[in-house]
Motif scaffolding. Structure first.
Motif, PDB file in Angstrom:
ATOM      1  N   LYS A  77       0.836  -1.206   0.000  1.00 60.47           N
ATOM      2  CA  LYS A  77       0.000   0.000   0.000  1.00 60.47           C
ATOM      3  C   LYS A  77       0.870   1.255   0.000  1.00 60.47           C
ATOM      4  O   LYS A  77       0.605   2.213  -0.727  1.00 60.47           O
ATOM      5  N   ILE A  78       1.912   1.236   0.833  1.00 59.83           N
ATOM      6  CA  ILE A  78       2.807   2.401   0.915  1.00 59.83           C
ATOM      7  C   ILE A  78       3.530   2.609  -0.407  1.00 59.83           C
ATOM      8  O   ILE A  78       3.671   3.756  -0.882  1.00 59.83           O
ATOM      9  N   ARG A  79       3.977   1.524  -1.032  1.00 60.57           N
ATOM     10  CA  ARG A  79       4.652   1.665  -2.331  1.00 60.57           C
ATOM     11  C   ARG A  79       3.705   2.234  -3.383  1.00 60.57           C
ATOM     12  O   ARG A  79       4.108   3.034  -4.224  1.00 60.57           O
ATOM     13  N   ARG A  80       2.448   1.782  -3.330  1.00 58.71           N
ATOM     14  CA  ARG A  80       1.459   2.302  -4.280  1.00 58.71           C
ATOM     15  C   ARG A  80       1.256   3.802  -4.058  1.00 58.71           C
ATOM     16  O   ARG A  80       1.198   4.584  -5.010  1.00 58.71           O
ATOM     17  N   LYS A  81       1.162   4.210  -2.786  1.00 57.23           N
ATOM     18  CA  LYS A  81       1.015   5.634  -2.479  1.00 57.23           C
ATOM     19  C   LYS A  81       2.229   6.419  -2.962  1.00 57.23           C
ATOM     20  O   LYS A  81       2.094   7.519  -3.513  1.00 57.23           O
ATOM     21  N   MET A  82       3.435   5.844  -2.747  1.00 58.86           N
ATOM     22  CA  MET A  82       4.655   6.516  -3.211  1.00 58.86           C
ATOM     23  C   MET A  82       4.632   6.668  -4.728  1.00 58.86           C
ATOM     24  O   MET A  82       4.997   7.731  -5.266  1.00 58.86           O
ATOM     25  N   TYR A  83       4.197   5.642  -5.423  1.00 58.08           N
ATOM     26  CA  TYR A  83       4.123   5.701  -6.884  1.00 58.08           C
ATOM     27  C   TYR A  83       3.138   6.787  -7.307  1.00 58.08           C
ATOM     28  O   TYR A  83       3.419   7.594  -8.203  1.00 58.08           O
ATOM     29  N   ASP A  84       1.982   6.801  -6.647  1.00 57.85           N
ATOM     30  CA  ASP A  84       0.982   7.825  -6.967  1.00 57.85           C
ATOM     31  C   ASP A  84       1.525   9.222  -6.690  1.00 57.85           C
ATOM     32  O   ASP A  84       1.306  10.155  -7.477  1.00 57.85           O
ATOM     33  N   LEU A  85       2.225   9.390  -5.558  1.00 59.13           N
ATOM     34  CA  LEU A  85       2.806  10.694  -5.233  1.00 59.13           C
ATOM     35  C   LEU A  85       3.868  11.106  -6.246  1.00 59.13           C
ATOM     36  O   LEU A  85       3.943  12.279  -6.638  1.00 59.13           O
ATOM     37  N   ARG A  86       4.697  10.167  -6.670  1.00 58.58           N
ATOM     38  CA  ARG A  86       5.716  10.495  -7.685  1.00 58.58           C
ATOM     39  C   ARG A  86       5.061  10.891  -9.005  1.00 58.58           C
ATOM     40  O   ARG A  86       5.505  11.815  -9.690  1.00 58.58           O
ATOM     41  N   THR A  87       4.003  10.165  -9.349  1.00 57.89           N
ATOM     42  CA  THR A  87       3.285  10.490 -10.581  1.00 57.89           C
ATOM     43  C   THR A  87       2.697  11.899 -10.480  1.00 57.89           C
ATOM     44  O   THR A  87       2.800  12.697 -11.418  1.00 57.89           O
ATOM     45  N   SER A  88       2.068  12.178  -9.319  1.00 60.87           N
ATOM     46  CA  SER A  88       1.502  13.516  -9.109  1.00 60.87           C
ATOM     47  C   SER A  88       2.605  14.569  -9.118  1.00 60.87           C
ATOM     48  O   SER A  88       2.446  15.657  -9.698  1.00 60.87           O
ATOM     49  N   GLU A  89       3.718  14.259  -8.486  1.00 58.94           N
ATOM     50  CA  GLU A  89       4.841  15.201  -8.444  1.00 58.94           C
ATOM     51  C   GLU A  89       5.320  15.523  -9.852  1.00 58.94           C
ATOM     52  O   GLU A  89       5.543  16.701 -10.189  1.00 58.94           O
ATOM     53  N   ASN A  90       5.465  14.503 -10.662  1.00 58.56           N
ATOM     54  CA  ASN A  90       5.921  14.732 -12.042  1.00 58.56           C
ATOM     55  C   ASN A  90       4.906  15.575 -12.818  1.00 58.56           C
ATOM     56  O   ASN A  90       5.279  16.472 -13.587  1.00 58.56           O
ATOM     57  N   ALA A  91       3.618  15.283 -12.599  1.00 58.72           N
ATOM     58  CA  ALA A  91       2.583  16.061 -13.291  1.00 58.72           C
ATOM     59  C   ALA A  91       2.627  17.519 -12.822  1.00 58.72           C
ATOM     60  O   ALA A  91       2.537  18.452 -13.639  1.00 58.72           O
ATOM     61  N   TYR A  92       2.773  17.735 -11.513  1.00 63.41           N
ATOM     62  CA  TYR A  92       2.842  19.102 -10.983  1.00 63.41           C
ATOM     63  C   TYR A  92       4.100  19.807 -11.446  1.00 63.41           C
ATOM     64  O   TYR A  92       4.086  21.022 -11.702  1.00 63.41           O
ATOM     65  N   LYS A  93       5.206  19.072 -11.560  1.00 65.41           N
ATOM     66  CA  LYS A  93       6.446  19.690 -12.053  1.00 65.41           C
ATOM     67  C   LYS A  93       6.268  20.164 -13.496  1.00 65.41           C
ATOM     68  O   LYS A  93       6.704  21.259 -13.864  1.00 65.41           O
ATOM     69  N   LYS A  94       5.608  19.344 -14.300  1.00 65.42           N
ATOM     70  CA  LYS A  94       5.373  19.726 -15.696  1.00 65.42           C
ATOM     71  C   LYS A  94       4.468  20.953 -15.773  1.00 65.42           C
ATOM     72  O   LYS A  94       4.698  21.873 -16.548  1.00 65.42           O
ATOM     73  N   GLU A  95       3.424  20.929 -14.928  1.00 65.35           N
ATOM     74  CA  GLU A  95       2.515  22.073 -14.924  1.00 65.35           C
ATOM     75  C   GLU A  95       3.224  23.323 -14.410  1.00 65.35           C
ATOM     76  O   GLU A  95       3.025  24.427 -14.942  1.00 65.35           O
ATOM     77  N   ALA A  96       4.048  23.173 -13.385  1.00 63.20           N
ATOM     78  CA  ALA A  96       4.799  24.318 -12.860  1.00 63.20           C
ATOM     79  C   ALA A  96       5.754  24.849 -13.925  1.00 63.20           C
ATOM     80  O   ALA A  96       5.923  26.082 -14.069  1.00 63.20           O
TER      81      ALA A  96
END
Length: 110
Positions: A77-96
């Motif tokens: 579960k924690i790894r899945r959350k980390m993956y989701d957070l990294r995905t979100s981080e990458n999306a936010y970095k692109k948007e930023a």
């Protein structure tokens, strides 16, 4: 004394009779039987203790395996959350980055 009497030891002093010999042998067998019975009882007790120890070890192993499965599920579960957070981080970095570019364009127009 005749030569045939040499083998006849019945009347010799201190020499056991056939009945006494049989009784003595029987007493030896009874003692051995009692000793073996005692040893058998002791070994059965040891085996029973080993069986109990094995059952306890199996119980502890099963508990450890259940705990391990729980921790593995938590880790997944924690790894899945980390993956989701990294995905979100990458999306936010692109948007930023896009917003910085837009900001740079707007700032350059002034």
């Amino acid at each position: 004394m005749e030569p045939s009497d040499i083998e006849n030891t019945v009347d010799w002093l201190g020499c056991p009779t056939p009945l006494e010999t049989c009784r003595h042998q029987l007493a030896l067998y009874e003692n051995e039987f009692e000793e073996l019975t005692l040893q058998l009882r002791q070994e059965r007790e040891r085996i029973f203790k080993l069986v109990e120890m094995h059952a306890e070890a199996v119980r502890q192993r099963d508990e450890a395996m259940a705990t391990l499965r729980e921790k593995a599920a938590e880790t997944a579960k924690i790894r899945r959350k980390m993956y989701d957070l990294r995905t979100s981080e990458n999306a936010y970095k692109k948007e930023a980055e896009k917003l910085r570019e837009i900001n740079a364009i707007l700032t350059a127009r002034r």
